[in-house]
Design a protein around this motif. Sequence first.
Motif, short mmCIF file in Angstrom:
data_model
loop_
_atom_site.label_atom_id
_atom_site.label_comp_id
_atom_site.label_asym_id
_atom_site.label_seq_id
_atom_site.Cartn_x
_atom_site.Cartn_y
_atom_site.Cartn_z
N PRO A 46 19.69 10.91 8.10
CA PRO A 46 19.72 9.58 8.14
C PRO A 46 21.03 8.80 7.37
O PRO A 46 21.58 8.00 7.32
CB PRO A 46 17.85 9.14 6.49
N HIS A 47 21.45 10.07 7.07
CA HIS A 47 23.23 9.36 6.39
C HIS A 47 24.17 9.62 7.20
O HIS A 47 24.69 9.01 7.67
CB HIS A 47 22.91 10.15 4.85
N CYS A 48 24.57 10.75 8.51
CA CYS A 48 25.27 11.35 9.20
C CYS A 48 24.87 11.08 10.25
O CYS A 48 26.01 11.63 11.50
CB CYS A 48 25.87 12.22 8.38
N LYS A 49 23.42 11.05 10.82
CA LYS A 49 23.72 11.50 12.21
C LYS A 49 23.29 12.43 13.41
O LYS A 49 23.45 12.15 14.35
CB LYS A 49 23.90 9.71 12.92
N GLN A 50 23.48 13.22 12.49
CA GLN A 50 23.64 14.66 13.08
C GLN A 50 22.55 15.28 13.42
O GLN A 50 21.68 15.18 12.04
CB GLN A 50 24.30 15.97 12.28
N PHE A 51 22.00 15.56 14.08
CA PHE A 51 20.84 16.38 14.76
C PHE A 51 20.23 17.45 13.49
O PHE A 51 21.14 18.25 12.88
CB PHE A 51 20.53 17.54 15.97
N LEU A 52 19.65 17.16 12.72
CA LEU A 52 18.36 18.67 11.73
C LEU A 52 18.94 19.91 12.55
O LEU A 52 18.40 20.36 13.23
CB LEU A 52 17.56 18.14 11.00
N GLU A 53 18.76 20.92 11.72
CA GLU A 53 18.98 22.26 12.42
C GLU A 53 17.78 23.25 11.24
O GLU A 53 17.63 23.22 9.93
CB GLU A 53 20.06 23.28 11.94
N ALA A 54 16.61 23.88 12.33
CA ALA A 54 15.52 24.67 12.09
C ALA A 54 16.25 25.51 11.33
O ALA A 54 17.55 26.44 11.41
CB ALA A 54 14.92 25.08 13.05
N LYS A 55 16.02 26.41 9.84
CA LYS A 55 16.52 27.09 9.06
C LYS A 55 14.88 27.67 8.35
O LYS A 55 13.81 26.49 7.78
CB LYS A 55 17.12 26.54 8.39
N THR A 56 15.32 28.61 7.79
CA THR A 56 14.36 29.01 6.71
C THR A 56 14.74 29.84 5.89
O THR A 56 15.62 30.75 5.52
CB THR A 56 13.55 29.75 7.86
N GLU A 57 14.35 29.73 4.85
CA GLU A 57 15.00 29.75 3.47
C GLU A 57 13.59 30.13 2.53
O GLU A 57 12.92 29.98 2.29
CB GLU A 57 15.54 29.14 2.56
N ALA A 58 14.14 31.49 1.57
CA ALA A 58 12.86 31.91 1.13
C ALA A 58 12.24 31.91 1.58
O ALA A 58 10.27 32.35 0.98
CB ALA A 58 12.77 31.53 -0.01
N GLY A 59 11.52 32.76 2.93
CA GLY A 59 10.67 32.42 4.20
C GLY A 59 9.86 31.20 3.91
O GLY A 59 8.57 31.25 4.23
#
Length: 86
Positions: A46-59
């Motif tokens: 909502p801030h910069c309009k870039q597409f979000l990226e899928a990520k896994t952090e600590a499972g």
Amino acid sequence: MTGDNKDRLGGKLRDVEAAREDQWARQRDADLLERMRERMSHTACPHCKQFLEAKTEAGVPMHVCPAGHGAWLDAAALKALQKEHK
């Protein structure tokens, strides 16, 4: 057929119908969740309009703004993250 046999048969038919409804509801829920996940993968920050990226952090699976403006989690992922930090 006696009355008792009719009652047992009717009960079994109701049980089968309830099981089919439960199966349909589970499948419908799974389909809806999949559509929501698909839509989330095309969601913009909502801030910069870039597409979000899928990520896994600590499972924990999440969607992250590539510019560092935040991360978005579903309810299950948030609960898992809260458990880990307790």
